[in-house]
Design a protein around this motif. Structure first.
Motif, PDB file in Angstrom:
ATOM      1  N   TRP A   1       0.820  -1.213   0.000  1.00 19.06           N
ATOM      2  CA  TRP A   1       0.000   0.000   0.000  1.00 19.06           C
ATOM      3  C   TRP A   1       0.857   1.268   0.000  1.00 19.06           C
ATOM      4  CZ3 TRP A   1      -4.556  -0.025  -1.739  1.00 19.06           C
ATOM      5  CH2 TRP A   1      -5.443  -1.070  -1.495  1.00 19.06           C
ATOM      6  N   GLN A   2       2.029   1.198   0.594  1.00 16.02           N
ATOM      7  CA  GLN A   2       2.861   2.397   0.677  1.00 16.02           C
ATOM      8  C   GLN A   2       3.279   2.871  -0.716  1.00 16.02           C
ATOM      9  OE1 GLN A   2       2.796   0.134   3.320  1.00 16.02           O
ATOM     10  NE2 GLN A   2       1.769   1.900   4.258  1.00 16.02           N
ATOM     11  N   ASP A   3       3.603   1.932  -1.585  1.00 16.65           N
ATOM     12  CA  ASP A   3       4.042   2.308  -2.930  1.00 16.65           C
ATOM     13  C   ASP A   3       2.894   2.873  -3.757  1.00 16.65           C
ATOM     14  OD1 ASP A   3       5.900   2.573  -5.041  1.00 16.65           O
ATOM     15  OD2 ASP A   3       5.246   0.669  -5.900  1.00 16.65           O
ATOM     16  N   VAL A   4       1.795   2.131  -3.827  1.00 15.80           N
ATOM     17  CA  VAL A   4       0.683   2.614  -4.650  1.00 15.80           C
ATOM     18  C   VAL A   4       0.102   3.894  -4.059  1.00 15.80           C
ATOM     19  CG1 VAL A   4      -1.124   1.205  -3.548  1.00 15.80           C
ATOM     20  CG2 VAL A   4      -1.391   1.927  -5.912  1.00 15.80           C
ATOM     21  N   GLY A   5       0.054   3.979  -2.720  1.00 13.68           N
ATOM     22  CA  GLY A   5      -0.470   5.189  -2.089  1.00 13.68           C
ATOM     23  C   GLY A   5       0.381   6.406  -2.373  1.00 13.68           C
ATOM     24  N   ALA A   6       1.700   6.214  -2.448  1.00  7.91           N
ATOM     25  CA  ALA A   6       2.595   7.342  -2.740  1.00  7.91           C
ATOM     26  C   ALA A   6       2.341   7.883  -4.137  1.00  7.91           C
ATOM     27  CB  ALA A   6       4.049   6.901  -2.597  1.00  7.91           C
ATOM     28  N   TYR A   7       2.094   7.013  -5.093  1.00  8.60           N
ATOM     29  CA  TYR A   7       1.832   7.481  -6.460  1.00  8.60           C
ATOM     30  C   TYR A   7       0.463   8.149  -6.564  1.00  8.60           C
ATOM     31  CZ  TYR A   7       6.017   5.588  -8.584  1.00  8.60           C
ATOM     32  OH  TYR A   7       7.331   5.376  -8.941  1.00  8.60           O
ATOM     33  N   VAL A   8      -0.521   7.626  -5.869  1.00 13.78           N
ATOM     34  CA  VAL A   8      -1.833   8.282  -5.872  1.00 13.78           C
ATOM     35  C   VAL A   8      -1.720   9.662  -5.231  1.00 13.78           C
ATOM     36  CG1 VAL A   8      -4.190   8.181  -4.977  1.00 13.78           C
ATOM     37  CG2 VAL A   8      -3.121   6.112  -5.903  1.00 13.78           C
ATOM     38  N   ALA A   9      -0.953   9.757  -4.156  1.00 10.91           N
ATOM     39  CA  ALA A   9      -0.796  11.041  -3.466  1.00 10.91           C
ATOM     40  C   ALA A   9      -0.150  12.094  -4.356  1.00 10.91           C
ATOM     41  CB  ALA A   9       0.042  10.850  -2.201  1.00 10.91           C
ATOM     42  N   GLU A  10       0.666  11.654  -5.297  1.00  8.44           N
ATOM     43  CA  GLU A  10       1.359  12.585  -6.191  1.00  8.44           C
ATOM     44  C   GLU A  10       0.521  13.008  -7.394  1.00  8.44           C
ATOM     45  OE1 GLU A  10       4.947  10.593  -7.247  1.00  8.44           O
ATOM     46  OE2 GLU A  10       5.860  10.835  -5.262  1.00  8.44           O
ATOM     47  N   ARG A  11      -0.687  12.465  -7.521  1.00  6.07           N
ATOM     48  CA  ARG A  11      -1.510  12.814  -8.682  1.00  6.07           C
ATOM     49  C   ARG A  11      -1.755  14.318  -8.737  1.00  6.07           C
ATOM     50  NH1 ARG A  11      -3.615   9.374 -11.812  1.00  6.07           N
ATOM     51  NH2 ARG A  11      -5.095  10.902 -12.603  1.00  6.07           N
ATOM     52  N   PRO A  12      -1.455  14.958  -9.871  1.00 12.07           N
ATOM     53  CA  PRO A  12      -1.730  16.388  -9.980  1.00 12.07           C
ATOM     54  C   PRO A  12      -3.209  16.692 -10.189  1.00 12.07           C
ATOM     55  CG  PRO A  12      -0.792  15.565 -12.024  1.00 12.07           C
ATOM     56  CD  PRO A  12      -0.752  14.431 -11.044  1.00 12.07           C
ATOM     57  N   LEU A  13      -3.945  15.698 -10.704  1.00 16.60           N
ATOM     58  CA  LEU A  13      -5.365  15.874 -10.970  1.00 16.60           C
ATOM     59  C   LEU A  13      -6.143  14.785 -10.253  1.00 16.60           C
ATOM     60  CD1 LEU A  13      -5.279  16.564 -14.825  1.00 16.60           C
ATOM     61  CD2 LEU A  13      -5.363  18.243 -12.980  1.00 16.60           C
ATOM     62  N   MET A  14      -7.125  15.190  -9.482  1.00 11.89           N
ATOM     63  CA  MET A  14      -8.057  14.257  -8.855  1.00 11.89           C
ATOM     64  C   MET A  14      -9.467  14.762  -9.123  1.00 11.89           C
ATOM     65  SD  MET A  14      -6.357  13.195  -5.203  1.00 11.89           S
ATOM     66  CE  MET A  14      -4.886  12.176  -5.091  1.00 11.89           C
ATOM     67  N   ASN A  15     -10.437  14.003  -8.632  1.00 13.51           N
ATOM     68  CA  ASN A  15     -11.842  14.392  -8.761  1.00 13.51           C
ATOM     69  C   ASN A  15     -12.295  14.456 -10.211  1.00 13.51           C
ATOM     70  OD1 ASN A  15     -10.778  16.679  -6.307  1.00 13.51           O
ATOM     71  ND2 ASN A  15     -11.890  14.822  -5.805  1.00 13.51           N
ATOM     72  N   ASP A  16     -11.680  13.634 -11.064  1.00 12.25           N
ATOM     73  CA  ASP A  16     -12.128  13.544 -12.457  1.00 12.25           C
ATOM     74  C   ASP A  16     -13.377  12.684 -12.567  1.00 12.25           C
ATOM     75  OD1 ASP A  16      -9.953  15.022 -13.229  1.00 12.25           O
ATOM     76  OD2 ASP A  16      -8.735  13.301 -13.796  1.00 12.25           O
ATOM     77  N   GLN A  17     -13.360  11.531 -11.882  1.00  7.01           N
ATOM     78  CA  GLN A  17     -14.483  10.602 -11.941  1.00  7.01           C
ATOM     79  C   GLN A  17     -14.727  10.022 -10.555  1.00  7.01           C
ATOM     80  OE1 GLN A  17     -14.673   7.668 -15.062  1.00  7.01           O
ATOM     81  NE2 GLN A  17     -13.362   8.870 -16.414  1.00  7.01           N
TER      82      GLN A  17
END
Length: 437
Positions: free
Chosen positions: A288-304
């Motif tokens: 979870w730490q790896d995938v969570g780190a990449y999600v946290a770095e997303r510049p865009l959220m709330n698309d869908q």
């Protein structure tokens, strides 16, 4: 005036534009990777509105601020050149402008008209099917495929599209027939492979599904990261529901997570598989730490809403509190301010569900049940496939079990076991509910 690969007129005299257009079309429908030439083609042929529209769409697909800047450049060009195109090109270009401007109601109307008036535009039909898929409109997804199939009887992609539309409408025998036909016509048709996998999973034909996907998996190697990881995700689900947990973990590490860790759908595939394993009691280690780190770095959220529901659990499990706070603030804003077409999905499904998923990550199953029980009957509205949304149903069921609400869980699990007999995952959850522990 020239033509694209499906015989649709193109307002261009440029060989480069025709070639780049055909590469773009084939890559989108066939999940390939040859998109980039459309940028140079549009730069060298600025009066071709549809080339600029494709380039706009590619910028949006990049899912980054830089991509949005690129999309804005081609958006302006497409809008300026639009009146020089054919009726089809103008309608298609106008639809792409709506995507850029987040005008879903207008977009849906234009896509319906594009399918009705221009069934030869298979790219437009695929875009329409994907768009209606994202709002959970299975009926229209199938209507799109049925409307264009007569114009594309020699095209495997059209049968792959209809296969998925039929599967989502629970026409399972017909869906498998189309998926197998598409694969016979063109072995490299991964969307058709995927549609048949859906059928086999739904019907509990796990061993058959494993053999089907394994035999075709060499055809996914040169497809884009979503299609590659998603078809391996499907293969992992067969093993997972048979309660062979070692194989899905290996597939997660080797095939599902790591192709493009920054891409939304790769992240969703990874989160979905990891979370399913965890729901069944598998120790997933520090993944979870790896995938969570990449999600946290997303510049865009709330698309869908469908994406954000996955992101919320991943961020909570990874301890990414700042990113989770940002995600939830954005979801709350969407619940108030999203276009009317999607506002209910945000307010009544995605937001309460994600609060429930955060409660699961925190071990508060009573709260999870309260939140999820509000939302689960409306999951169709957030899009995704039946198989994808089953993740959220399992989250509710396992929360019921953890909370000790066996009376609510038992009839749901009995119905699952009766529908798909002899599925070890369902049988074990049902046995747990009956033991009341």
């Amino acid at each position: 005036m020239r033509e694209d690969m499906f015989g649709n007129q193109l307002s261009t005299g440029s060989d480069q534009t025709v070639d780049a257009t055909n590469r773009f079309i084939d890559s989108y429908i066939g999940f390939g990777t040859d998109f980039a030439p459309i940028f140079d083609a549009s730069d060298n042929d600025p009066d071709c509105a549809i080339a600029a529209a494709y380039a706009t769409l590619l910028g949006i697909f990049m899912e980054s601020p830089d991509g949005r800047d690129i999309a804005g450049k081609y958006y302006a060009r497409a809008k300026s050149a639009m009146d020089k195109g054919t009726e089809r090109e103008q309608l298609f270009t106008s639809a792409i402008l709506d995507i850029h401007d987040n005008q879903p109601a207008s977009l849906l109307k234009k896509l319906r008209r594009l399918v009705t008036d221009h069934p030869g535009d298979l790219f437009g039909a695929k875009l329409a099917q994907n768009t209606f898929f994202n709002i959970g409109d299975d009926e229209t997804m199938l209507w799109i495929a049925d409307t264009v199939i007569d114009r594309h009887k020699s095209c495997a992609y059209a049968y792959g599209m209809r296969a998925f539309g039929r599967e989502q409408s629970s026409l399972l025998d017909l869906a498998e027939e189309d998926g197998r036909r598409a694969t016979e016509m063109q072995r490299k048709e991964p969307w058709a492979h995927h549609a048949v996998a859906h059928v086999m999973l739904t019907e509990g034909r796990h061993d058959e599904g494993i053999k089907w996907m394994d035999a075709l998996s060499n055809e996914w190697e040169d497809r884009n990261s979503f299609m590659f990881t998603h078809n391996w995700w499907h293969q992992a689900l067969f093993y997972l529901e048979l309660e062979d947990f070692k194989t899905p973990l290996a597939l997660y590490d080797e095939k599902v997570w790591g192709v493009d860790k920054s891409y939304s759908l790769d992240q969703v595939n990874a989160i979905s598989l990891l979370w399913r394993l965890e729901q069944l009691g598998v120790d997933v280690g520090d993944r979870w730490q790896d995938v969570g780190a990449y999600v946290a770095e997303r510049p865009l959220m709330n698309d869908q809403p469908f994406y954000d529901m996955h992101y919320g659990y991943a961020l909570a499990r990874a301890g990414q509190s700042d990113a989770l706070e940002r995600l939830m603030a954005g979801m709350e804003k969407m619940a108030r301010e999203a276009p009317e077409t999607t506002r209910e999905a945000w307010a009544e499904v995605a937001l309460p569900s994600t609060r429930g998923f955060i409660a699961i990550a925190q071990g508060d199953y009573q709260a999870a049940v309260r939140h999820l029980s509000r939302a689960r009957l409306k999951y169709q509205k957030i899009g995704g496939s039946h198989a994808q949304r089953d993740l959220f149903e399992l989250a509710w069921i396992t929360s019921l079990l953890e909370a000790g609400d066996f009376d609510t869980a038992l009839p749901v699990l009995e119905a699952r076991a009766n529908f798909r007999q002899d599925v070890p995952m369902d049988a074990r959850l049902l046995a747990r509910a009956r033991r009341r522990n």
